[in-house]
Enzyme design. Structure first.
Site, PDB file in Angstrom:
ATOM      1  N   ASP A 119       0.818  -1.205   0.000  1.00 16.45           N
ATOM      2  CA  ASP A 119       0.000   0.000   0.000  1.00 16.45           C
ATOM      3  C   ASP A 119       0.860   1.267   0.000  1.00 16.45           C
ATOM      4  O   ASP A 119       0.708   2.125   0.856  1.00 16.45           O
ATOM      5  CB  ASP A 119      -0.890  -0.078   1.260  1.00 16.45           C
ATOM      6  CG  ASP A 119      -1.824   1.107   1.398  1.00 16.45           C
ATOM      7  OD1 ASP A 119      -2.310   1.603   0.372  1.00 16.45           O
ATOM      8  OD2 ASP A 119      -2.057   1.537   2.551  1.00 16.45           O
ATOM      9  N   GLU A 169       3.333  -8.530   7.019  1.00 11.11           N
ATOM     10  CA  GLU A 169       2.050  -9.145   6.680  1.00 11.11           C
ATOM     11  C   GLU A 169       2.134 -10.121   5.510  1.00 11.11           C
ATOM     12  O   GLU A 169       1.385 -10.013   4.536  1.00 11.11           O
ATOM     13  CB  GLU A 169       0.997  -8.061   6.379  1.00 11.11           C
ATOM     14  CG  GLU A 169       0.674  -7.193   7.569  1.00 11.11           C
ATOM     15  CD  GLU A 169      -0.502  -6.250   7.301  1.00 11.11           C
ATOM     16  OE1 GLU A 169      -1.047  -6.265   6.181  1.00 11.11           O
ATOM     17  OE2 GLU A 169      -0.868  -5.513   8.221  1.00 11.11           O
ATOM     18  N   TYR A 224      -6.683  -3.415  12.505  1.00  9.73           N
ATOM     19  CA  TYR A 224      -7.443  -2.207  12.161  1.00  9.73           C
ATOM     20  C   TYR A 224      -8.910  -2.383  12.526  1.00  9.73           C
ATOM     21  O   TYR A 224      -9.788  -2.295  11.678  1.00  9.73           O
ATOM     22  CB  TYR A 224      -7.265  -1.901  10.663  1.00  9.73           C
ATOM     23  CG  TYR A 224      -5.864  -1.403  10.353  1.00  9.73           C
ATOM     24  CD1 TYR A 224      -5.565  -0.044  10.435  1.00  9.73           C
ATOM     25  CD2 TYR A 224      -4.845  -2.280  10.025  1.00  9.73           C
ATOM     26  CE1 TYR A 224      -4.278   0.421  10.177  1.00  9.73           C
ATOM     27  CE2 TYR A 224      -3.565  -1.831   9.766  1.00  9.73           C
ATOM     28  CZ  TYR A 224      -3.284  -0.476   9.846  1.00  9.73           C
ATOM     29  OH  TYR A 224      -2.008  -0.023   9.595  1.00  9.73           O
ATOM     30  N   GLU A 247       1.059  -1.937  14.170  1.00  6.43           N
ATOM     31  CA  GLU A 247       0.272  -0.975  13.375  1.00  6.43           C
ATOM     32  C   GLU A 247      -1.127  -0.913  13.955  1.00  6.43           C
ATOM     33  O   GLU A 247      -1.695  -1.934  14.351  1.00  6.43           O
ATOM     34  CB  GLU A 247       0.134  -1.415  11.905  1.00  6.43           C
ATOM     35  CG  GLU A 247       1.347  -1.225  11.043  1.00  6.43           C
ATOM     36  CD  GLU A 247       1.119  -1.651   9.586  1.00  6.43           C
ATOM     37  OE1 GLU A 247      -0.031  -1.604   9.104  1.00  6.43           O
ATOM     38  OE2 GLU A 247       2.110  -2.060   8.964  1.00  6.43           O
TER      39      GLU A 247
HETATM   40  C1  BDP Z   1      -1.445  -2.519   6.770  1.00  2.00           C
HETATM   41  C2  BDP Z   1      -0.177  -2.486   5.939  1.00  2.00           C
HETATM   42  C3  BDP Z   1       0.210  -1.054   5.560  1.00  2.00           C
HETATM   43  C4  BDP Z   1      -0.989  -0.331   5.023  1.00  2.00           C
HETATM   44  C5  BDP Z   1      -2.060  -0.311   6.086  1.00  2.00           C
HETATM   45  C6  BDP Z   1      -3.314   0.462   5.626  1.00  2.00           C
HETATM   46  O1  BDP Z   1       0.872  -3.096   6.621  1.00  2.00           O
HETATM   47  O2  BDP Z   1       1.246  -1.069   4.625  1.00  2.00           O
HETATM   48  O3  BDP Z   1      -0.699   0.965   4.577  1.00  2.00           O
HETATM   49  O4  BDP Z   1      -2.441  -1.637   6.335  1.00  2.00           O
HETATM   50  O5  BDP Z   1      -4.139  -0.161   4.971  1.00  2.00           O
HETATM   51  O6  BDP Z   1      -2.046  -3.759   6.735  1.00  2.00           O
HETATM   52  O7  BDP Z   1      -3.428   1.639   5.907  1.00  2.00           O
END
Ligand code: BDP
Length: 652
Positions: free
Chosen positions: A213, A457, A510, A546
Site C-alpha cells: 500500500d 504481513e 485495524y 500498526e
Molecule cells: C497494513 C499495511 C500497511 C498499510 C495499512 C493500511 O501493513 O502497509 O498501509 O495496512 O491499509 O495492513 O493503511
C-alpha cells in the site's frame, strides 16, 4: 526445498554463545563489507548528486536502450534527454503521467571530473557507490559494464580505478539503467499483467500488480558518490557491545582487503576527544572504564551517546606503504527479550513510536535532508522514542540520525506483500536471504537498530510459510545473534506459521476500520481478544506494530464518522485504553500507523494516498497528533528518567 544454509543453522544454534564472542556474520554469503563512505585522512568522497541526464525507454518491450547500446555513447546522442535530480524518485518530477506510472528501464547518465591525483595514483582505489536505486540496476563507466544489483533500498558499489586510468584524457561517463519491474521473485514481489482485449485496452497495455500500500516510487533514491581508499584498506568492521557493572565492552572484528599482512590499531575515543581504550590486531575487546552507555531518547538524560572507534591500518607491498583510517561511531548497549519484556541495557523498554515511509511531495522516496531533520523534530515533539522502517530499509543517513538522537529502530527488509504462494519458492527465498545478508551487513553496527523484521504481513497461513520463515529467521539470527528477529503479522494467531520462530510478536490490526467499519465500540473487546490469544499461545512479548484510521485533514464530525479527524482520534484513544491494561503484562510497544500521510496507487479505497498519518504529507499535525503527543510524553514521564526541563508540558 532444501536451504543451502540448513546445516549451518543447526551448528550455529548450538554455538550461539560462542558466536556472540566471535564474528557474527559467519553465515553471510557476501564476501565484502559495505561500510558507510566517510572521509578520513586516507579517504576522500566526491558526491555526484545534482542533475543527471535522463530518459525513460518507452519502446514497447522497454529494451531499446540495450538493443541500441545507449551506454556506449552520451545519452543525449541517442535520443532526447531531460534533467533529472539525484537523489529523487523520477515519478513526480514532470507533468507526464506516462513517467509517473512508468514501468521498465530508465536511463541516467552523468559525466564526472575525477581528481587528477586519483587517476595518477595507482595505489588509490576509486569506488563508485549508489546508496539505493529502485529496483534493478546496471552500471557502466565509459561504456563498460561494471556492476549490476538486484533490489532497491540497499547500497551497492564497485571499484572503477583501473577503468578510469585506461585513458585519463576522457571524462568519466557514468550510465545507470534502472528497472522498477517487480516479479514474483523480487522483494517486494509483484506481477506484470498484459491486457490483450483490444475492445477494452490499447495496444501494448500492461499493469504492474503488487500487494502493498505505497506508491512504487522508482529511480536513484539515495546519493551516488565516488570515494577513495588506499589499495590496502579496511573493508568491514563488526562491533558487538556489552557491559559489566560500569565497564563497557566493545568486541570488534576488522576485515582487511588488499594486503596479506596488515597491522591494525584500534582506538576508542569519547565525545570529548579522549582516548578511552586501545587494542591491536583484527579482533579484540576494548574495555571502557566508567562507560557511558547508549540510551534511547526519553529513557535517560543523555541519550544517544556515541564513542568513535578509529581503525588504523598499515600495510606494505614492497614498493609502497599504505595507511587507511576509518572511524566508526559506536554506541555501547545491550538488547534482550524475556517472555514479557524488551530490555535495553537490562532495563524495560516500551516502544512508543511510529511507522514511517520514505515519502514526500515531489521527491517521492528521494533522500532529502530538510525532510529528514523535520521528521526527527516532529518525532521528538511527539515524544516518540522509536520507529519501524516500514516496509523496507531506510537510508543509512536516517539510521545515523537515530544513533545520535537515541531513536530506537525496528529495521525491516523489503519483504512486504508476500501473498502469492509462488513467492514462497526457492528462488524467492534465496533472494530474501541475500537481502537479509545485505541488510545486516549494512546496519549491524547501528546501536539504534534493536530488532530485525524480515517481512510485513506475509500470507503466513500458507503451508510453505513455515519453512520459508523458519529458514529466514534462523538465518538472520545466525547472521546476528545479538538482536531479536521478528516479522509483522496480520494473520490469525492460531494459523500463523512463522510465529513459533519469532522473538517478539508484532501484530497489525485495524478494528473499526477494515473490520466492523464505523463501530468504535468493538475496539476494546477485539483488541483484548487479540492480545490474549497471541500471548496465550506463544508467551512472547507483543508489539502493536500498526493500528490507526484514515483522516482527511479538515473533515470533522461529532459523533465521529470514518475519515474525520474525530474518528481517527477516538480510534487511537480506544486502542490506548487497552494498551494501558496490557502494557502492565506483556505488551511492550505501540507504533501508530502512520507518522504521515503517504502516496499509494490509485484505487477506490485511497483519496490521493493513504491518510492514516497523524501528520499530513506536508508534515502538519492533525488532531490525532496532539492525542499521541500527550500520551507519549506521559508514558515517557512514567517510564523514563528525564531532566525536569524536558518534561511535558514544561518544555513546550
Ligand atoms: C497494513 C499495511 C500497511 C498499510 C495499512 C493500511 O501493513 O502497509 O498501509 O495496512 O491499509 O495492513 O493503511
Amino acid at each position: 526445498l532444501v536451504s543451502p544454509y540448513y546445516g549451518l543453522f543447526i551448528l550455529l544454534g548450538m554455538f550461539r554463545v560462542v558466536c556472540l564472542l566471535a564474528v557474527f556474520d559467519a553465515v553471510c554469503l557476501l564476501d565484502t563489507g559495505m561500510l558507510f563512505p566517510r572521509e578520513s585522512s586516507s579517504r576522500e568522497v566526491k558526491e555526484l548528486n545534482g542533475l543527471w541526464d535522463f530518459r525513460a525507454d518507452q519502446s514497447p518491450n522497454r529494451n531499446q536502450g540495450f538493443d541500441r547500446a545507449w551506454y556506449k555513447s552520451r545519452l543525449a546522442e541517442t535520443g532526447p534527454v531531460i534533467d533529472m535530480p539525484v537523489p529523487a524518485s523520477y515519478n513526480d518530477i514532470t507533468q507526464d503521467p506516462a513517467l509517473r506510472d512508468f514501468i521498465g528501464w530508465v536511463w541516467y547518465e552523468r559525466e564526472v571530473v575525477v581528481p587528477a591525483r586519483w587517476v595518477a595514483d595507482g595505489g588509490t582505489r576509486v569506488v563508485l557507490r549508489v546508496g539505493s536505486a529502485h529496483y534493478y540496476s546496471v552500471v557502466w563507466v565509459n561504456g563498460v559494464k561494471v556492476t549490476e544489483h538486484d533490489g532497491g533500498h540497499l547500497p551497492f558499489e564497485v571499484e572503477i580505478g583501473s577503468l578510469i586510468r585506461k585513458d585519463p584524457t576522457v571524462p568519466c561517463r557514468i550510465t545507470i539503467a534502472v528497472n522498477n519491474t517487480l516479479t514474483l521473485e523480487t522483494l517486494p514481489p509483484g506481477t506484470i499483467q498484459h491486457m490483450d482485449d483490444r475492445t477494452k485496452y490499447p495496444e501494448g497495455f500492461f499493469v504492474q500488480n503488487f500487494n502493498f500500500d505505497f506508491f512504487n516510487y522508482a529511480g536513484i533514491h539515495r546519493p551516488v558518490l565516488l570515494y577513495t581508499t588506499p589499495k590496502a584498506y579496511v573493508d568491514d568492521i563488526t562491533v558487538v557491545t556489552d557491559f559489566l557493572d560500569n565497564t563497557g565492552l566493545v568486541k570488534y572484528n576488522v576485515s582487511v582487503q588488499g594486503a596479506a599482512n596488515a597491522t591494525l590499531s584500534v582506538t576508542l575515543i569519547d565525545k570529548d576527544g579522549r582516548c578511552v581504550a586501545t587494542s591491536n590486531g583484527p579482533a579484540g575487546v576494548l574495555k571502557v572504564v566508567d562507560v557511558k552507555l547508549w540510551w534511547p531518547y526519553l529513557m535517560h538524560e543523555n541519550p544517544g551517546y556515541l564513542y568513535s572507534m578509529e581503525v588504523r591500518l598499515t600495510a606494505a607491498d614492497g614498493k609502497s606503504t599504505f595507511e587507511d583510517v576509518y572511524s566508526l561511531p559506536v554506541g555501547i548497549r545491550t538488547v534482550s527479550v524475556t517472555s514479557t519484556q524488551f530490555l535495553i541495557n537490562n532495563k524495560p523498554f516500551y516502544f512508543h513510536g511510529v511507522n514511517k515511509h520514505e515519502d514526500s511531495d515531489i521527491r517521492g522516496k528521494g533522500l532529502d535532508w530538510p525532510l529528514i531533520v523535520k521528521d526527527f523534530n516532529l518525532m521528538k515533539w511527539l515524544g516518540a522514542n522509536s520507529f519501524r522502517t516500514s516496509h523496507y530499509p531506510y537510508a543509512e543517513e536516517i539510521l545515523q540520525m537515530c544513533d545520535r538522537h537515541g531513536i530506537v529502530v525496528i529495521d525491516e527488509c523489503p519483504g512486504v506483500g508476500i501473498k502469492d504462494i509462488r513467492s514462497f519458492g526457492k528462488a524467492s527465498l534465496t533472494h530474501h536471504l541475500v537481502v537479509m545478508d545485505e541488510l545486516v551487513r549494512r546496519d549491524k553496527n547501528h546501536p539504534s537498530v534493536v530488532m530485525w523484521s524480515v517481512a510485513n504481513e506475509p500470507a503466513a497461513e500458507m503451508p510453505p510459510a513455515e519453512f520459508y520463515f523458519k529458514t529466514l529467521i534462523q538465518h538472520t539470527k545466525a547472521l546476528d545473534p545479538t538482536r531479536p528477529v521478528t516479522y509483522i503479522t496480520a494473520s490469525n494467531y492460531a494459523r500463523d506459521k512463522g510465529a513459533p520462530y519469532v522473538d517478539v510478536i508484532c501484530v497489525n490490526s485495524y478494528f473499526s476500520w477494515y473490520h466492523d467499519p464505523g463501530h468504535l465500540e468493538v475496539i476494546p473487546i477485539q483488541l483484548n481478544t487479540q492480545f490474549e490469544n497471541w500471548y496465550g499461545k506463544y508467551q512472547k512479548p507483543i508489539i502493536q506494530s500498526e493500528y490507526g484510521a484514515d483522516a482527511v485533514p479538515g473533515l470533522h464530525s461529532d459523533p465521529p464518522v470514518m475519515f474525520t479527524e474525530e474518528y481517527q482520534k477516538v480510534v487511537l484513544q480506544s486502542y490506548h485504553n487497552v494498551f494501558d491494561q496490557k502494557r502492565k503484562q506483556y505488551v511492550i510497544g505501540e507504533l501508530i500507523w502512520n507518522f504521515a500521510d503517504f502516496m499509494t496507487v490509485q484505487g477506490i479505497l485511497r483519496v490521493v494516498g493513504n491518510k492514516k498519518g497523524v501528520f499530513t504529507r506536508q508534515r502538519q499535525p492533525k488532531a490525532a497528533a496532539f492525542i499521541l503527543r500527550e500520551r507519549y510524553w506521559r508514558l515517557a514521564n512514567e517510564t523514563g528518567r528525564l531532566p525536569p526541563w524536558t518534561k511535558y508540558p514544561c518544555s513546550l
